[in-house]
Design an enzyme around this catalytic site. Structure first.
Site, PDB file in Angstrom:
ATOM      1  CD  GLU A 155      -2.610  -0.877   2.869  1.00 51.40           C
ATOM      2  OE1 GLU A 155      -2.435   0.152   3.664  1.00 51.40           O
ATOM      3  OE2 GLU A 155      -2.983  -1.755   3.366  1.00 51.40           O
ATOM      4  CD  GLU A 170      -3.477   7.317   8.262  1.00 51.27           C
ATOM      5  OE1 GLU A 170      -2.953   6.408   8.834  1.00 51.27           O
ATOM      6  OE2 GLU A 170      -3.725   7.318   7.113  1.00 51.27           O
TER       7      GLU A 170
END
EC number: 4.2.1.20
Lengths: 421, 302
Positions: free
Chosen positions: B49, B60
């Site tokens: 990824e 995140e």
């Protein structure tokens, strides 16, 4: 080709949209919480289950001080040669309209059985309102606030702490409102099962834009009744400042069906309407006037962004308007032409601040001062009967105003250099 | 072509238990990213990824937020990102992980900006997902992961991905249950990205109890399941595969290596070694489930 999918008929699978705007663009972990909130919103707010709305209104009366007055501004009326009325949300407990939403959501969280309140704050007005509401309703409360804002809004940090809230400084990026929202969403994604996130404006994923609007709609409901009593008719125009847009939607909502009433949303023109893409900077927060469509903080709406889709750092002399997005319903109402977007720059807002202070004995918030700056510039376009929402009081802004006034030659300002003498 | 619907699914099924690795493109530069991706590929990644940085990464934790800030400060753009992917030749299929606004705005660089519009009539530029998906397909990407796009909002992107032969990978959270779980699992494309715990990305010391519960809950669905959020060690990989996962996803632990290495060369070596450790861990977890004497785990390196 896509017949195997569930919703081929456009928006059938989507909820909470206003035309092209709104929606629920959030991490999967939050989706069940949004559904739970939507369900609670429908039952308690829309259907008054268990007398929720009755309790809310009673607390807003006893604790908040509602209704706030609609006052004829005598000297402004003379100055502009028309009837000017001020909606005095600056007189609400806490000094701004923010409590309407904060108390509504904290009470709803309580009805939902949540155990903890979190919220973001920029200038600290929503944070202080949430801290007050949480203290009033005995809920633990944590506020996320950008480090830059913590440093420049000390009094509000103290107010929140006095009310028992924990204030968590956010260090990321420019360390202002946008980063505070990011961090609050991260907390919520971690603690969602027992925590309610009190979003401070008509932004974010559905049902927040609709729910926050409904809690704030009391402003416009009262204006409608009060202006009929005082002036015998509906106004020709209603003016409110717009950052995220909660006082704006709260003021406008009751008037949206009244096509003869012009609705003007005044944004912060900052120092310039230009965007500096290489620096990622927009020296304004005139999202409705200049923004383009995109997704930020859970909703499709108008944004200040680069061509690539990076969100810009916005700027305004008024911290409460300083945001790169805006509520999706306002984007929609602007797109359909029902709401007129306008903007005035920092200087016009500062003049608006001084003018109201001197002429009417009311020190308005710098946010509200944008609406007053617009009144000065465009009174001729507003008809014979005008209502301006004074969304908050300006005590919190005195230091900024003194500093910014010294830098400029403002027509409406007193000589601030002698203030210390 | 394999018997599977997609390259992504084949990469997981045929390399079971699969290792999926993540790094942020452009951290500290796109040229370095190329070397890092190749190192992860050599180290045994079965899927890689690549994060395309967005200024508001709400899913995140701190590690990847910082990497995204470094990448943006280095001037990483979507076009630069796609040019990197054009150049990459890896055995592992590549996925792009980014936020929805980046997908919506791509190819819209002609859109009028505030400075041009301030006083005039505003021409309407509606954001569209197709230019991004078409460019992704052209660059050779195999799939897309969008952490702020739940299934309810995904229809336009899903159609564009279907039309261009890309997988659109959905995340299953610990809070995903009941009807929604059924609906998402019936539309799995590539693999189900199982979020190991509530919260944000970031390396952790332990495999969470939520991981075991999630895998238990998902065991009846016959789709490839890969677990991410907090996985940082070979031992975690082993435990997760043993609990029924078809793959493990590791991001922050690798981003940490990029951030903490003194030179890009050192980062390359450490990334390759870390990938090997994780792949070995995943294999040893699989052996506890199905004994395969041919493929005994190598001893752990210090």
């Amino acid at each position: 080709m896509s017949t195997e999918h569930d919703h081929d008929d456009g928006d059938a699978g989507r909820t909470g949209t206003f035309g092209d705007y709104g929606g629920q663009y959030v991490p999967e972990a939050l989706m069940p919480a949004l559904q739970e909130l939507e369900d609670a919103y429908e039952r308690y707010v829309l259907e008054n289950e268990d007398g929720f709305m009755d309790e809310f209104r009673e607390r807003m009366h006893d604790f908040g001080g509602r209704p706030t007055p609609l006052q004829r501004a005598d000297r402004l009326s003379d100055r502009y040669d028309r009837e000017v009325y001020l909606k005095r949300e600056d007189l609400l407990h806490g000094g701004a309209h923010k409590l309407n939403n904060a108390l509504g959501q904290v009470l709803l969280a309580k009805y939902m059985g949540k155990e903890r309140i979190i919220a973001e704050t920029g200038a600290g007005q929503h944070g202080t309102a949430t801290a007050m509401a949480a203290a009033h309703l005995d809920m633990p409360c944590e506020i996320y606030m950008g480090r830059t804002d913590v440093n420049r809004q000390r009094p509000n940090v103290y107010r929140m702490r006095m009310n028992g809230a924990e204030v968590n400084p956010v260090e990321a990026g420019s360390a202002t409102l946008k980063e505070a929202i990011n961090e609050t969403m991260r907390d919520w994604a971690t603690t969602v099962e027992r925590t309610h996130y009190v979003i401070g404006s008509v932004v974010g994923p559905h049902p927040f834009p609709q729910m926050v609007r409904d809690f704030q709609a009391v402003i416009g409901d009262e204006i409608r009744e009060q202006i009929r009593e005082k002036a015998g008719r509906l106004p020709d125009s209603v003016v409110a400042c717009a950052g995220g847009g909660s006082n704006t939607m709260g003021t406008f909502h009751a008037f949206v069906p009244d096509e003869d009433v012009d609705l003007v949303a005044v944004e912060a023109g900052g120092s310039s309407l230009d965007i500096d893409e290489s620096e990622g900077l927009a020296p304004n927060s005139a999202t409705l006037s200049t923004g383009t469509d995109g997704v930020l903080h859970g909703a499709m709406t108008k944004l200040l962004q680069s061509g690539d889709g990076q969100i810009m750092e916005s700027h305004s002399v008024s911290a409460g308007l300083d945001y790169a997005g805006v509520g999706p319903e306002l984007s929609h109402l602007v797109e359909t032409g029902r709401v007129t977007p306008a903007n005035v720059d920092d200087e016009a807002a500062l003049n608006g601040f001084h003018r109201l202070s001197r002429l009417e004995g009311i020190i308005p918030a710098l946010e509200s001062s944008h609406a007053l700056g617009y009144l000065e510039e465009s009174a001729d376009e507003l008809g014979d009967l005008v209502v301006v929402n004074v969304s908050g009081r300006g005590d919190k802004d005195l230091e900024t105003v003194l500093e910014e006034t010294e830098k400029r030659d403002l027509e409406a300002a007193p000589d601030v250099e002698v203030f210390d003498g | 072509m394999s018997e599977y619907d997609s390259e992504v699914e084949a990469a997981i099924r045929e390399n079971h238990p699969a290792l999926i690795t993540y790094i942020t493109a452009g951290d500290p530069s796109l040229a370095d990213t190329k070397d890092y991706v190749e190192a992860l590929d050599r180290g045994g990644s079965d899927l890689i990824e690549l994060g395309l940085p967005f200024s508001e990464p709400i899913a995140e934790g701190r590690t990847i937020q910082d990497a995204i800030n470094r990448a943006l400060a280095a001037g990483t753009t979507p076009e630069g990102f796609f040019e990197l992917v054009d150049d990459l030749e890896t055995e592992a299929p590549l996925l792009v992980m980014t936020y929805y606004n980046m997908i919506l705005q791509y190819g819209d660089s002609e859109a009028p900006r505030a400075s041009e519009e301030a006083s005039g009539q505003r021409p309407r530029a509606k954001p569209d997902v197709r230019p991004f998906v078409e460019r992704a397909a052209e660059a050779g990407l195999s799939g897309i992961i969008v952490p702020d796009l739940p299934a309810e909002e995904a229809e336009p992107l899903r159609r564009a991905c279907d039309d261009n032969g890309l997988d659109l990978v959905f995340i299953i959270a610990p809070t995903t249950e009941g009807e929604r779980l059924d609906r998402i699992m019936s539309h799995v494309s590539g693999f189900a990205y199982v979020q190991a715990r509530l919260g944000t990305t970031g390396a952790r010391e332990n495999v969470s109890g939520a991981t075991h519960e999630s895998l238990e809950r998902l065991s009846e669905y016959d789709v490839p399941k890969a677990v991410g959020f907090g996985v940082s060690k070979g031992d975690h990989a082993a435990e997760i595969v043993e609990a029924g996962a078809d793959g493990v996803i590791v991001g922050s632990a690798l981003v940490d290596i990029v951030a903490s290495s003194d030179t890009p060369e050192a980062a390359v070596d450490r990334l390759e070694a870390k990938a090997r450790e994780l792949k070995r861990g995943a294999r040893s977890g699989a052996e506890t489930v199905t004994i395969d004497p041919e493929d005994a785990p190598e001893p752990e390196q210090p």
